[in-house]
Design an enzyme around this catalytic site. Structure first.
Site: not given
Ligand code: F6P
Length: 532
Positions: A196, A202, A254-255, A340, A371, A500
């Site tokens: 987003k 990452e 995002g979620r 979240e 199990h 972060k």
């Molecule tokens: O760190 C949390 C977050 O902001 C989530 O809410 C989101 O889904 C994820 O990181 C990834 O964010 P982006 O889509 O901006 O890379």
């Protein structure tokens, strides 16, 4: 008057009542709700008609109906970020109009969906190719909401995944991208960078790695990259052709984003038509959520069951137990969606929450969990409310006997939690085995199941795109209702920021470019040990 008082009173009065004692001739029907062929049975909870009425009053007094209308009409209910909350717009039907700042957002939603569908078709039909020909593999690089939704849904919808294979890289641990790319041919791989913000460390680190991997074999790696983001300027700076950039607005959290371009990998895998069925399932749940009275409203009831168990009974966790192997990633998906969203200690107005925040959500598919951790669920000292999910039919007609076993196990677990096994019954079992006296007594005590443990069952015909859409929308609205009742803004996530920031500051320490002055002794010592 404290809006929680009546529920606490009812809990006090009924604390020791056995759920089994609630079953009269009509309970199973009264405590089951249906929506478009999907059934939620919450009869195996310690909620009776009076408690349900009090819970419904709680939802009414908390303003759920008003907040729901505000969300669906594009008001900026995410007020710590000044944003509307309109994932429902991504699945809205023809003829709908939803305005943000006076502007109908749906024409753009439809335009971008059509662009995604056109691209998905090109990939599926071999019109868009890699340097080595037809695309065989799609790698979605994203994390959190830019990963969990499509990854969960791709697994869930395997029976109709007839496009290129999809892979999902999320973790900054190089092992993830390394092991994923290892078996792939860069000349026939499409990489989708899904973020987003297009700043998530990452995702950008993994995207760089994938680009280097592709550059070893492909003359123009950028030509095999697509992006999904709200940040068009950043995708352009990254060198991705605007033709393959699929944007969305900041009013999609995002979620909550799998319904839009973030679902592109899924759309390529199952095809735009089936993706439309997935949207239709979500839309059907939206209509039910908007229209059904609270006492017959599936998301509202699921939320109220959750509130009852966590905020009133004090059960701090809930287990999500899909008896559907293809929903193996649903618990992880729901961990982000629920924790979240509602894992917050401050109410919308900045005051401390008057009650506990949302619960810890965890789980694994059945029968595997049986199990592993069901021992604790049945005989541990803590009560874990369980949410079972199960389909009437699998997708493997020649393995129907296995599906039957699966269903039997699901129902058996819910029944065992409800019924338990008394000391008397355990003694009788031990006596049959020939035990007597003190040894019989000792052994019998280990075989007692307290029972009276609550669970719900969400039952559906078959895990299709439509059903999956219903399930996800059901949980989204459940989280929303719980959030409104708790007084939380379910749509921000400030709790992810501090870690972060500190990670960024720790990098130079680990590289040996800065000292550990100012760090606590534990962190400083670990930096010393872990420095490469
Ligand atoms: O760190 C949390 C977050 O902001 C989530 O809410 C989101 O889904 C994820 O990181 C990834 O964010 P982006 O889509 O901006 O890379």
């Amino acid at each position: 008057m404290d809006k929680w008082a009546e529920l606490h009173r009812l809990r006090g009065v009924n604390k020791d009542r056995h759920i089994l004692d609630l079953f009269d001739g009509s309970r199973a029907g009264d405590f089951t709700v249906e929506a478009e062929g999907m059934r939620l049975d919450y009869a195996k909870t310690n909620i009776d008609a009076q408690t349900r009425a009090a819970l419904v009053r709680l939802a009414e007094e908390s303003g759920v109906a008003e907040k729901r209308a505000a969300m669906f009409s594009g008001e900026k209910i995410n007020d710590t970020e000044g944003r509307a909350v309109l994932h429902v717009a991504l699945r809205a039907g023809e003829g709908a109009v939803i305005r943000v700042d006076g502007q109908d957002v749906l024409p753009d939603v439809r335009r971008i969906r059509a662009a995604c569908a056109a691209f998905a078709r090109q990939v599926r039909e071999g019109v868009f190719t890699g340097q080595g020909g037809r695309i065989t593999d799609v790698v979605n690089i994203g994390i959190g909401g830019s990963d969990l939704g499509p990854a969960m849904a791709y697994l869930a919808l395997q029976p109709c995944a007839d496009g290129p294979r999809c892979h999902f890289v999320s973790n900054v641990d190089g092992a993830h991208v390394h092991d994923t790319l290892r078996g792939l041919n860069p000349e026939t791989t499409l990489v989708i960078v899904a973020s987003k913000t297009f700043t998530t460390i990452e995702t950008m680190t993994n995207a760089d790695t994938a680009r280097r991997w592709m550059a070893e074999k492909v003359a123009n790696p950028a030509a095999q990259f697509a992006a999904v983001s709200t940040a068009g300027d950043k995708t352009a700076a990254y060198g991705i052709d605007p033709e393959r950039v699929f944007g969305f607005e900041d009013w999609v959290g995002g979620r909550y984003s799998v319904w839009g371009p973030i679902g592109l990998s899924l759309m390529i895998a199952i095809g735009p038509e089936r993706f439309d069925d997935f949207l239709a399932g979500g839309r059907a749940m939206d209509a039910h959520f908007m229209g059904a009275p609270f006492a017959r409203n599936m998301p509202v009831l699921l939320a109220l069951v959750g509130i009852w168990h966590n905020q009133i009974c004090g059960h701090a966790t809930r287990a999500v137990l899909p008896y559907d192997q293809r929903l193996a990633r649903l618990p992880a998906y729901l961990q982000q969606l629920e924790m979240e969203s509602n894992g917050k200690r401050v109410a919308v107005d900045g005051s401390d929450l008057a009650t506990q925040s949302g619960p810890v959500v965890w789980g694994e598919p059945g029968t595997n969990g049986q199990h592993a951790f069901y021992q604790l669920i049945h005989q541990g000292t803590r009560v874990v409310p369980c949410e079972f999910l199960v389909a009437r039919r699998g997708h493997e007609p020649d393995l129907a006997h296995q599906h039957l076993l699966l269903v039997a196990n699901c129902l058996a677990q819910a029944e065992a939690l409800l019924r338990g096994r008394s000391l008397e019954e355990a003694r009788a079992i031990m006596a049959k085995k020939g035990l007597a006296g003190a040894e019989l007594e000792r052994q019998a005590r280990h075989r007692v199941f307290p029972g009276n443990r609550p669970s719900t069952v969400l039952a559906y015909d078959q895990l299709t795109p439509f059903t999956l859409g219903q399930i996800i929308a059901l949980y989204e609205h459940r989280v929303f209702v719980e959030g409104v009742i708790l007084g939380i803004n379910s749509f921000d996530q400030w709790g992810v920021e501090l870690g972060k920031e500190l990670a960024l500051a720790l990098q130079p320490l680990l590289e040996g470019k800065a000292g550990t002055e100012g760090k606590d002794g534990s962190t400083a010592a670990l930096v010393g040990f872990l420095r490469g």
